[in-house]
Design a protein around this motif. Sequence first.
Motif, mmCIF file in Angstrom:
data_model
loop_
_atom_site.group_PDB
_atom_site.id
_atom_site.type_symbol
_atom_site.label_atom_id
_atom_site.label_comp_id
_atom_site.label_asym_id
_atom_site.label_seq_id
_atom_site.Cartn_x
_atom_site.Cartn_y
_atom_site.Cartn_z
ATOM 1 N N UNK A 48 -37.962 -25.181 -65.241
ATOM 2 C CA UNK A 48 -37.817 -24.897 -63.807
ATOM 3 C C UNK A 48 -39.104 -25.196 -63.061
ATOM 4 N N UNK A 49 -39.304 -24.481 -61.976
ATOM 5 C CA UNK A 49 -40.479 -24.714 -61.130
ATOM 6 C C UNK A 49 -41.783 -24.274 -61.776
ATOM 7 N N UNK A 50 -41.771 -23.170 -62.503
ATOM 8 C CA UNK A 50 -42.998 -22.660 -63.093
ATOM 9 C C UNK A 50 -43.962 -22.186 -62.022
ATOM 10 N N UNK A 51 -45.177 -21.907 -62.425
ATOM 11 C CA UNK A 51 -46.239 -21.466 -61.518
ATOM 12 C C UNK A 51 -47.460 -22.331 -61.770
ATOM 13 N N UNK A 52 -48.001 -22.916 -60.724
ATOM 14 C CA UNK A 52 -49.183 -23.760 -60.870
ATOM 15 C C UNK A 52 -50.374 -23.086 -60.197
ATOM 16 N N UNK A 53 -51.468 -22.962 -60.941
ATOM 17 C CA UNK A 53 -52.706 -22.404 -60.423
ATOM 18 C C UNK A 53 -53.851 -23.315 -60.851
ATOM 19 N N UNK A 54 -54.587 -23.824 -59.878
ATOM 20 C CA UNK A 54 -55.734 -24.694 -60.157
ATOM 21 C C UNK A 54 -55.379 -25.846 -61.106
ATOM 22 N N UNK A 55 -54.191 -26.420 -60.925
ATOM 23 C CA UNK A 55 -53.775 -27.566 -61.723
ATOM 24 C C UNK A 55 -53.209 -27.222 -63.089
ATOM 25 N N UNK A 56 -53.184 -25.957 -63.452
ATOM 26 C CA UNK A 56 -52.622 -25.524 -64.745
ATOM 27 C C UNK A 56 -51.236 -24.935 -64.494
ATOM 28 N N UNK A 57 -50.277 -25.248 -65.376
ATOM 29 C CA UNK A 57 -48.907 -24.753 -65.241
ATOM 30 C C UNK A 57 -48.670 -23.568 -66.164
ATOM 31 N N UNK A 58 -47.917 -22.584 -65.638
ATOM 32 C CA UNK A 58 -47.531 -21.394 -66.401
ATOM 33 C C UNK A 58 -46.038 -21.169 -66.230
ATOM 34 N N UNK A 59 -45.385 -20.674 -67.283
ATOM 35 C CA UNK A 59 -43.943 -20.454 -67.231
ATOM 36 C C UNK A 59 -43.582 -19.198 -66.446
ATOM 37 N N UNK A 60 -44.505 -18.233 -66.354
ATOM 38 C CA UNK A 60 -44.212 -16.975 -65.674
ATOM 39 C C UNK A 60 -45.502 -16.312 -65.207
ATOM 40 N N UNK A 61 -45.352 -15.254 -64.417
ATOM 41 C CA UNK A 61 -46.513 -14.529 -63.904
ATOM 42 C C UNK A 61 -47.307 -13.872 -65.027
ATOM 43 N N UNK A 62 -46.638 -13.412 -66.070
ATOM 44 C CA UNK A 62 -47.337 -12.781 -67.187
ATOM 45 C C UNK A 62 -48.296 -13.758 -67.859
ATOM 46 N N UNK A 63 -47.839 -14.970 -68.097
ATOM 47 C CA UNK A 63 -48.712 -15.974 -68.716
ATOM 48 C C UNK A 63 -49.866 -16.349 -67.792
ATOM 49 N N UNK A 64 -49.591 -16.440 -66.488
ATOM 50 C CA UNK A 64 -50.664 -16.724 -65.528
ATOM 51 C C UNK A 64 -51.688 -15.595 -65.536
ATOM 52 N N UNK A 65 -51.210 -14.346 -65.586
ATOM 53 C CA UNK A 65 -52.121 -13.192 -65.604
ATOM 54 C C UNK A 65 -52.977 -13.186 -66.869
ATOM 55 N N UNK A 66 -52.396 -13.549 -68.002
ATOM 56 C CA UNK A 66 -53.161 -13.605 -69.247
ATOM 57 C C UNK A 66 -54.284 -14.638 -69.166
ATOM 58 N N UNK A 67 -54.095 -15.641 -68.313
ATOM 59 C CA UNK A 67 -55.107 -16.681 -68.127
ATOM 60 C C UNK A 67 -56.069 -16.343 -66.988
ATOM 61 N N UNK A 68 -55.939 -15.113 -66.452
ATOM 62 C CA UNK A 68 -56.862 -14.658 -65.420
ATOM 63 C C UNK A 68 -56.386 -14.855 -63.995
ATOM 64 N N UNK A 69 -55.101 -15.139 -63.820
ATOM 65 C CA UNK A 69 -54.550 -15.353 -62.480
ATOM 66 C C UNK A 69 -53.547 -14.252 -62.140
ATOM 67 N N UNK A 70 -54.051 -13.048 -61.952
ATOM 68 C CA UNK A 70 -53.206 -11.893 -61.676
ATOM 69 C C UNK A 70 -52.532 -11.907 -60.311
#
Length: 76
Positions: A48-70
Amino acid sequence: MECQVCGNDYDKPLIIEYEGDEYVFDCFECAVDELAPDCGTCGVRIIGHGNEVDGEMYCCANCAAQAGHGEIRDRA
């Protein structure tokens, strides 16, 4: 035409143009395998769309948070 992932020679291929390149697949499964991005934390394929932060893709908010993007949320 021959699928560039599995090599199957198929008479009704999917031809996808993406970022200036042309890809040939015999099915959506091969297209996903080749083109879908991986989650930067867990490695799952993002269909699906996923979440992109600073050019990195994450499948969900939990994975983004684990990478420091709360700041990413699954729900508003």
